[in-house]
Write a protein that holds these residues in place. Structure first.
Motif, PDB file in Angstrom:
ATOM      1  N   LYS A  32       0.806  -1.222   0.000  1.00 50.52           N
ATOM      2  CA  LYS A  32       0.000   0.000   0.000  1.00 50.52           C
ATOM      3  C   LYS A  32       0.843   1.279   0.000  1.00 50.52           C
ATOM      4  CE  LYS A  32      -4.526  -1.521   1.463  1.00 50.52           C
ATOM      5  NZ  LYS A  32      -5.517  -1.659   2.520  1.00 50.52           N
ATOM      6  N   GLY A  54      -3.588 -12.043  -5.448  1.00 47.30           N
ATOM      7  CA  GLY A  54      -4.363 -12.575  -6.577  1.00 47.30           C
ATOM      8  C   GLY A  54      -5.676 -11.822  -6.700  1.00 47.30           C
ATOM      9  N   MET A  55      -5.562 -10.522  -7.004  1.00 43.24           N
ATOM     10  CA  MET A  55      -6.741  -9.648  -6.946  1.00 43.24           C
ATOM     11  C   MET A  55      -7.383  -9.486  -8.319  1.00 43.24           C
ATOM     12  SD  MET A  55      -6.511  -7.848  -3.767  1.00 43.24           S
ATOM     13  CE  MET A  55      -6.378  -6.060  -3.855  1.00 43.24           C
ATOM     14  N   PRO A  56      -8.698  -9.683  -8.390  1.00 46.24           N
ATOM     15  CA  PRO A  56      -9.395  -9.390  -9.642  1.00 46.24           C
ATOM     16  C   PRO A  56      -9.279  -7.903  -9.983  1.00 46.24           C
ATOM     17  CG  PRO A  56     -10.810 -10.636  -8.142  1.00 46.24           C
ATOM     18  CD  PRO A  56      -9.609 -10.204  -7.360  1.00 46.24           C
ATOM     19  N   ALA A  57      -9.481  -7.596 -11.262  1.00 46.98           N
ATOM     20  CA  ALA A  57      -9.421  -6.203 -11.719  1.00 46.98           C
ATOM     21  C   ALA A  57     -10.681  -5.470 -11.286  1.00 46.98           C
ATOM     22  CB  ALA A  57      -9.304  -6.180 -13.238  1.00 46.98           C
ATOM     23  N   PRO A  58     -10.542  -4.439 -10.451  1.00 47.47           N
ATOM     24  CA  PRO A  58     -11.743  -3.758  -9.981  1.00 47.47           C
ATOM     25  C   PRO A  58     -12.502  -3.034 -11.096  1.00 47.47           C
ATOM     26  CG  PRO A  58      -9.755  -2.649  -9.168  1.00 47.47           C
ATOM     27  CD  PRO A  58      -9.319  -3.902  -9.853  1.00 47.47           C
ATOM     28  N   GLU A  59     -11.775  -2.616 -12.153  1.00 45.05           N
ATOM     29  CA  GLU A  59     -12.457  -1.836 -13.196  1.00 45.05           C
ATOM     30  C   GLU A  59     -13.506  -2.635 -13.944  1.00 45.05           C
ATOM     31  OE1 GLU A  59      -9.234  -2.713 -13.321  1.00 45.05           O
ATOM     32  OE2 GLU A  59      -8.625  -3.283 -15.357  1.00 45.05           O
ATOM     33  N   PHE A  73     -15.391  -5.087 -12.324  1.00 44.96           N
ATOM     34  CA  PHE A  73     -16.433  -5.626 -11.431  1.00 44.96           C
ATOM     35  C   PHE A  73     -17.800  -5.171 -11.964  1.00 44.96           C
ATOM     36  CE2 PHE A  73     -13.391  -5.862  -7.610  1.00 44.96           C
ATOM     37  CZ  PHE A  73     -13.354  -7.246  -7.647  1.00 44.96           C
ATOM     38  N   SER A 102     -15.108 -15.938  -6.263  1.00 48.06           N
ATOM     39  CA  SER A 102     -14.113 -14.884  -6.063  1.00 48.06           C
ATOM     40  C   SER A 102     -13.488 -14.416  -7.369  1.00 48.06           C
ATOM     41  CB  SER A 102     -13.011 -15.374  -5.117  1.00 48.06           C
ATOM     42  OG  SER A 102     -13.530 -15.504  -3.809  1.00 48.06           O
ATOM     43  N   LYS A 103     -13.238 -15.318  -8.293  1.00 45.19           N
ATOM     44  CA  LYS A 103     -12.537 -14.929  -9.521  1.00 45.19           C
ATOM     45  C   LYS A 103     -13.485 -14.705 -10.690  1.00 45.19           C
ATOM     46  CE  LYS A 103      -8.796 -15.900  -7.080  1.00 45.19           C
ATOM     47  NZ  LYS A 103      -8.270 -14.939  -6.117  1.00 45.19           N
ATOM     48  N   SER A 129     -16.969 -11.817  -7.505  1.00 47.84           N
ATOM     49  CA  SER A 129     -16.533 -10.917  -6.441  1.00 47.84           C
ATOM     50  C   SER A 129     -15.953 -11.684  -5.275  1.00 47.84           C
ATOM     51  CB  SER A 129     -17.742 -10.122  -5.945  1.00 47.84           C
ATOM     52  OG  SER A 129     -17.560  -9.714  -4.607  1.00 47.84           O
ATOM     53  N   PRO A 130     -14.686 -11.430  -4.944  1.00 47.80           N
ATOM     54  CA  PRO A 130     -14.141 -12.066  -3.734  1.00 47.80           C
ATOM     55  C   PRO A 130     -14.740 -11.489  -2.447  1.00 47.80           C
ATOM     56  CG  PRO A 130     -12.488 -10.663  -4.785  1.00 47.80           C
ATOM     57  CD  PRO A 130     -13.678 -10.666  -5.690  1.00 47.80           C
ATOM     58  N   PHE A 142      -4.522  -7.525 -12.034  1.00 50.32           N
ATOM     59  CA  PHE A 142      -4.865  -6.265 -11.376  1.00 50.32           C
ATOM     60  C   PHE A 142      -4.339  -5.028 -12.110  1.00 50.32           C
ATOM     61  CE2 PHE A 142      -4.604  -3.026  -8.040  1.00 50.32           C
ATOM     62  CZ  PHE A 142      -5.866  -3.115  -7.475  1.00 50.32           C
ATOM     63  N   LYS A 155     -16.822  -0.985  -6.469  1.00 48.64           N
ATOM     64  CA  LYS A 155     -15.524  -1.524  -6.898  1.00 48.64           C
ATOM     65  C   LYS A 155     -14.668  -1.929  -5.694  1.00 48.64           C
ATOM     66  CE  LYS A 155     -15.190   0.812 -11.347  1.00 48.64           C
ATOM     67  NZ  LYS A 155     -16.191  -0.153 -11.871  1.00 48.64           N
ATOM     68  N   LEU A 169     -16.761  -5.153  -3.769  1.00 50.51           N
ATOM     69  CA  LEU A 169     -16.734  -6.464  -4.430  1.00 50.51           C
ATOM     70  C   LEU A 169     -15.340  -7.090  -4.352  1.00 50.51           C
ATOM     71  CD1 LEU A 169     -18.996  -5.791  -7.574  1.00 50.51           C
ATOM     72  CD2 LEU A 169     -19.610  -7.051  -5.519  1.00 50.51           C
ATOM     73  N   GLN A 170     -14.339  -6.291  -4.025  1.00 45.40           N
ATOM     74  CA  GLN A 170     -12.949  -6.759  -3.927  1.00 45.40           C
ATOM     75  C   GLN A 170     -12.710  -7.467  -2.583  1.00 45.40           C
ATOM     76  OE1 GLN A 170     -10.380  -7.970  -5.331  1.00 45.40           O
ATOM     77  NE2 GLN A 170      -9.732  -6.149  -6.518  1.00 45.40           N
ATOM     78  N   TYR A 171     -11.584  -8.178  -2.460  1.00 44.58           N
ATOM     79  CA  TYR A 171     -11.164  -8.723  -1.163  1.00 44.58           C
ATOM     80  C   TYR A 171     -11.097  -7.598  -0.133  1.00 44.58           C
ATOM     81  CZ  TYR A 171      -9.571 -13.171  -3.177  1.00 44.58           C
ATOM     82  OH  TYR A 171      -9.515 -14.406  -3.790  1.00 44.58           O
TER      83      TYR A 171
END
Lengths: 407, 407
Positions: free
Chosen positions: A29, A39-44, A46, A243-244, A247-248, A381, B63, B66-68
């Motif tokens: 951060k 292993g984060m999905p792409a928020p854009e 969602f 999650s993948k 939404s996780p 991501f 956004k 829905l994320q972790y």
């Protein structure tokens, strides 16, 4: 600090391994950091609007949804999943062959409750999902790691591994496998090996935990039959996850298996969290019922395929000349890199200075000291532009480390 | 049935005790059944509209939600809780002194991970919350039960119990207590005993798990200080829950304690479910932020007070003449009845024939064979009219059993 806790901590508490990914959050951060770590999905992408479309259920069925749900799961969600997963399962699972879990992470915990006694052995791919290793470890498991190649777990090695373990008096309790776009290795098990694995499961009477969070995120080629669908003896449990593919944050996963094991896992879920949030289950069920899931998965696939390809191009430009190698995944979230002669722990420190983060290889491995030349990079991501910059920074870190080594 | 599971089940799986409440669901759902069994909030007063008011957060912050989420919990919810609980906690908890859990049931599991080794001993009220006993039992605990009276756990007995156990080489790891409107006994621990309990915790260096799901649901008298607020040594962990003051379906609980124990529980949460549903957390946080929680609790209290009183009147009319006794709870959800000379397992069978359900006493007790004359009845779910009819049916069941016994 109060000594009362330290004096009373369990063996597990004293020996627990925090998740390196979760623990890295503070580092990741930092401003300007490019992260390939989680292993984060792409928020854009969602599907915020489509998900929101279902919120009316909280009003219409509020009295029911604010109440306790059954431990087994919200029936409309289970009914949807039984149908929707049937092509992959080879059948429509009955309601008592399926359990909704609080993310597929919980499926690992509940399964461990049902199967593992302290000192039991679990066969896994080596490397494998580190939070699966941590869960099994907390439950007292030890590991028999099986190396992977581009075709997944080298199942031909299994009979010897199992027979040797049994001769040594070791109890081998189950085989854990991520068959599609394996985390972290990226490989997919071939059909031939899947069939062979089921044969081995039957021959030795060892059940299989088929973990498939990435299976629906395939960029190239055809879906292969699940191990679950290849087994006619009821000895495979299949874990899926939203999650993948959605939404996780919803924390909704599911497991399908024969009712004996589902029943036991359900009883352990009673003491783990009683039931999965009915609110989250209902919102996910509405999203699915409205037909959005099948429409959204191609959006995910298209987005991630571009990112996977972009990362590969960046690797070719910046890392291949430095001798770094990888396997191109056909789906999923991850590249698994090999840095010959570099310990990725050292690389990690240097990379953080350069403001780029990844996960070091060692915690994915069953034996200390392995995976030290590896790193897992997630491509889903960041944008291709950010990935290019991040890989460039990583290459700089590699070069600086190499210079230090040759000075 | 596949033998592969049976052959591979863990010790725990072979010995697990399914929740009698959850297992009774099938029976309870029979048409015409009046159920006093589950500890279910009254659905007619769920604040459906007020809860719905917050759904816009799923669009505005979709956004992110829905994320972790972080394992530690959704920061706005934690910030609200730290302030809101401060009168009862005696301070505003820091963010690293609090963990959001998937219902307070999960707090029991995570705490067990951190403290219990197989064979350790846990001190509990006897009887106590049966799913706490099951959780501790799954983690390998054995029990030292302390009887209760109208003033809660008889803490004066503790020094002797602890010293005897230690002489016998038993490791006493923590004291589990439901101080307010205890489940199932209904009693509330007096201030004097709370202070005494903290002294004992200090003297013997044994931490306390203060479980308080019902504490805000007080009908009569004044709130008593939490044990957490009476302890200055950091050895008490406090578990709260939205299940009884807002919605059990949300599956949102929290624990407050010193950061050493919170940290360990957080690490175990990484393998249990990674994080609690961010969607559910955000909806609960919005509900709280909009000021509904403080307005709604008096609605709950008024509704349940009427129902408690109505059940008491029904008891007086139908059960007191039969020699049945009870303690009137000052809050919470339950009456604990004593049926002298009747085994409530027999009564349960007869009651089900009469279409009225309750929970038998035995599974709430730490020793087999105790609680056999007891039954737990929840008054929050049925209306006073239904309660009257249900208690009447129960009295008929008692009378028929007595006739059988005297034939």
């Amino acid at each position: 600090m109060s000594k009362v806790w330290e004096e009373n901590f369990s063996y597990n508490a004293k020996n627990v391994r925090p998740s390196p990914v979760r623990e890295m959050l503070a580092v990741i951060k930092q401003p300007g950091m490019i992260s390939f770590a989680g292993g984060m999905p792409a928020p854009e992408i969602f599907p915020v609007d489509e998900f929101y479309e279902g919120v009316h259920i909280l009003k219409e069925d509020g009295k029911n949804l604010l109440q306790y749900g059954t431990t087994e799961g919200y029936p409309p969600l289970k009914e949807f999943l039984a149908e929707w997963t049937s092509p992959r399962m080879g059948k429509v699972a009955a309601l008592d062959e399926m359990l909704i879990t609080t993310g597929s992470q919980q499926a690992l915990d509940l399964f461990s409750w049902a199967i593992i006694d302290r000192g039991d052995f679990v066969i896994t791919e080596d490397p494998t999902y580190l939070a699966a290793l941590s869960t099994f470890y907390n439950h007292g498991a030890e590991f028999l790691g099986v190396p992977c190649d581009g075709e997944g777990m080298q199942v031909d090695l299994l009979p010897e591994i199992i027979e040797k373990a049994r001769k040594e008096g070791k109890k081998v309790k189950f085989i854990y496998t991520i068959v599609n776009f394996q985390n972290p290795g990226g490989s997919t098990m071939t059909l031939e090996r899947r069939k062979k694995l089921v044969e081995i499961s039957h021959k030795y009477s060892i059940p299989i935990f088929e973990d498939d969070p990435y299976g629906y995120v395939r960029f190239d080629g055809e879906h292969l039959p699940s191990i679950f669908s290849l087994d006619d003896a009821g000895g495979v449990i299949y874990a899926g996850s939203f999650s993948k593919i959605l939404s996780p944050g919803s924390r909704i996963g599911w497991v399908t298996g024969s009712k004996e094991i589902i029943r036991k896992m359900t009883v352990f879920k009673q003491t783990a969290d009683l039931c999965t949030s009915t609110i989250a289950q209902a919102l996910v069920a509405e999203y699915c019922r409205n037909g959005h899931l099948d429409k959204h998965i191609p959006v995910i696939i298209d987005n991630y395929r571009v990112k996977r390809d972009a990362m590969q191009e960046s690797f070719k430009r910046h890392l291949e000349p430095l001798g770094v190698s990888w396997v191109k995944p056909e789906g999923g979230f991850f590249y698994w890199l090999n840095f010959p002669q570099i310990n990725t722990k050292d690389l990690f420190k240097k990379a953080i200075e350069k403001k780029v983060a990844f996960v070091i290889g060692e915690p994915f491995c069953t034996k200390p000291g392995s995976g030290i030349h590896n790193a897992r990079l997630c491509y889903t991501f960041p944008s291709p532009e950010v990935t290019e910059e991040g890989v460039k920074r990583l290459a700089e870190a590699v070069q600086e480390l190499a210079q230090i080594a040759t000075v």
